[in-house]
Design an enzyme around this catalytic site. Structure first.
Site, PDB file in Angstrom:
ATOM      1  N   CYS A  63       0.817  -1.228   0.000  1.00 49.04           N
ATOM      2  CA  CYS A  63       0.000   0.000   0.000  1.00 49.04           C
ATOM      3  C   CYS A  63       0.846   1.273   0.000  1.00 49.04           C
ATOM      4  CB  CYS A  63      -0.895   0.046   1.229  1.00 49.04           C
ATOM      5  SG  CYS A  63      -1.848  -1.436   1.553  1.00 49.04           S
TER       6      CYS A  63
HETATM    7  O1  KQY Z   1      -4.212  -0.217   2.780  1.00 55.19           O
HETATM    8  C1  KQY Z   1      -4.266   0.722   2.071  1.00 55.19           C
HETATM    9  N1  KQY Z   1      -4.147   0.576   0.797  1.00 55.19           N
HETATM   10  C2  KQY Z   1      -4.526   2.085   2.561  1.00 55.19           C
HETATM   11  C3  KQY Z   1      -5.015   2.144   3.935  1.00 55.19           C
HETATM   12  C4  KQY Z   1      -5.325   3.543   4.330  1.00 55.19           C
HETATM   13  C5  KQY Z   1      -5.453   3.668   5.766  1.00 55.19           C
HETATM   14  C6  KQY Z   1      -5.679   5.061   6.224  1.00 55.19           C
HETATM   15  N2  KQY Z   1      -5.816   5.066   7.627  1.00 55.19           N
END
Ligand code: KQY
Length: 374
Positions: A356
């Protein structure tokens, strides 16, 4: 010079390459917001720096940091990592950054999706998200690539491609009314075909239990080779993850990819539930409009959220007995790459993981003058 194109990658002969194809580099954003990252983001910054150093073993890494954090990021990051100044709302470049596409001649272009912080005002994770929404355009412009700007909300973590015409996605996320409420499933599939250059959409119903992205596929199931996927798994039928993974397995076992191949599914056993401690929760500022962190909250921990880089696979480690089997499985899936585990609890506490916070840029066949060493 970077042009905004009104055609589609598919019409122009472009496709999103698989993550295991050669990269020109990797992009990251530097974490700093204290309402998402505990301790003023300092523990997360150390974790991000470790991820950047691991990826930098195989490809150039660029970390974008805010003006206020530039000096700190420069100091904490490995000297081989390039640091550039860029404003953002948080640090999830997989989701707010561009998706790069390539054509048969090796030209590279960017797809600059719309971003609404995983749901906008209907369950989104923070407000505002205007600066995140500009990250894709900024990165593509810095690379001098032409870009597509579809009027379509999509996060990079909600799709995973094999580079040969298939994409994995979950209905929980892409069909969620908080993303593209005006579009039907067949219209969303067509957007994926048009902007990723794929033929076949393999739908799973749900992602990982309690994943705050509404079930991103990159935490649940990923291609590791054409015709081969890894799926996060538990044998514990009392764990809410079991039904999700079992349903996905059933779906994957009858799926065919774009070339008609069945999929080989590798189960990756999840770690024991990762719960936020009282001390960790107390370190996060409570701010209206940002998802709060409470002691005892379970985070969506998964080994599937790894990054495939040039020569390496950077894998989340949770100090859990399942760390070693996950690494061993990935070593079998990626025989030519070093498996590099990085402690990932601090990233997970922010709501995501290594995949992520990273965004690969394919090598393509760039003119030598702008091609950095890969
Ligand atoms: O896992 C993701 N792709 C993004 C998570 C965002 C979390 C914001 N608190």
């Amino acid at each position: 010079m970077s042009r905004l194109l009104t055609t589609t990658p598919r019409a122009d002969g472009f496709r999103m390459p698989a993550e295991w194809e050669l990269h020109a580099g990797c992009w990251m954003l530097w974490p700093e917001r204290s309402d998402n990252w505990r301790g003023g983001a300092k523990p997360a910054q150390h974790a991000f720096a470790a991820v950047a150093a691991a990826i930098a073993q195989g490809e150039p890494v660029t970390v974008c940091a805010s003006p206020a954090q530039y000096i700190i990021a420069r100091e904490m990051l490995d000297p081989t990592v390039r640091v550039v100044e860029m404003t953002s709302n948080d640090s999830w470049i997989r989701d707010c950054g561009p998706t790069f596409v390539v054509n048969a001649a090796g030209e590279v272009r960017g797809v600059d999706w719309k971003f609404n912080a995983w749901g906008g005002l209907v369950g989104g994770l923070y407000f505002p998200w205007d600066q995140d929404d500009l990250v894709g355009e900024k990165v593509v412009e810095m690379e001098g690539d032409d870009r597509y700007g579809p009027d379509f909300i999509l996060e990079g973590g909600s799709i995973d491609v094999d580079g040969q015409g298939a994409v994995l996605a979950t209905k929980e996320c892409l069909l969620n009314p908080n993303r593209n409420p005006g579009l039907r499933q067949d219209e969303i599939e067509q957007r994926l075909r048009d902007y990723l250059g794929v033929e076949t959409v393999i739908w799973l119903d749900q992602g990982v239990y309690l994943d705050e992205t509404d079930g991103h596929v990159d935490n649940m199931c990923r291609f590791v080779a054409p015709g081969e996927v890894v799926l996060t798994w538990t044998d514990d039928q009392a764990d809410p993850q079991y039904a999700r993974s079992a349903a996905a397995l059933e779906r994957l076992s009858v799926a065919r990819d774009a070339r008609g191949r069945p999929l080989r599914v590798h189960k990756v056993y999840q770690p024991a539930p990762v719960l936020i401690t009282a001390a960790e929760a107390a370190g996060v500022d409570k701010v209206p409009g940002t998802l709060p962190r409470e002691p005892g909250d379970r985070m969506a921990a998964s080994y599937v959220n790894f990054y495939i880089g040039n020569g390496v696979v950077v894998v989340p480690a949770f100090d859990d007995p399942m760390d070693a089997p996950a690494q061993a499985l990935l070593a079998e899936c990626f025989p030519g790459r070093k498996i590099l585990p990085v402690p990932a609890r601090e990233i997970l506490l922010g709501g995501g993981n290594i995949h992520c916070i990273t965004q690969q840029e394919p090598l393509g066949q760039r003119p030598a003058a702008i091609r950095r060493q890969a």
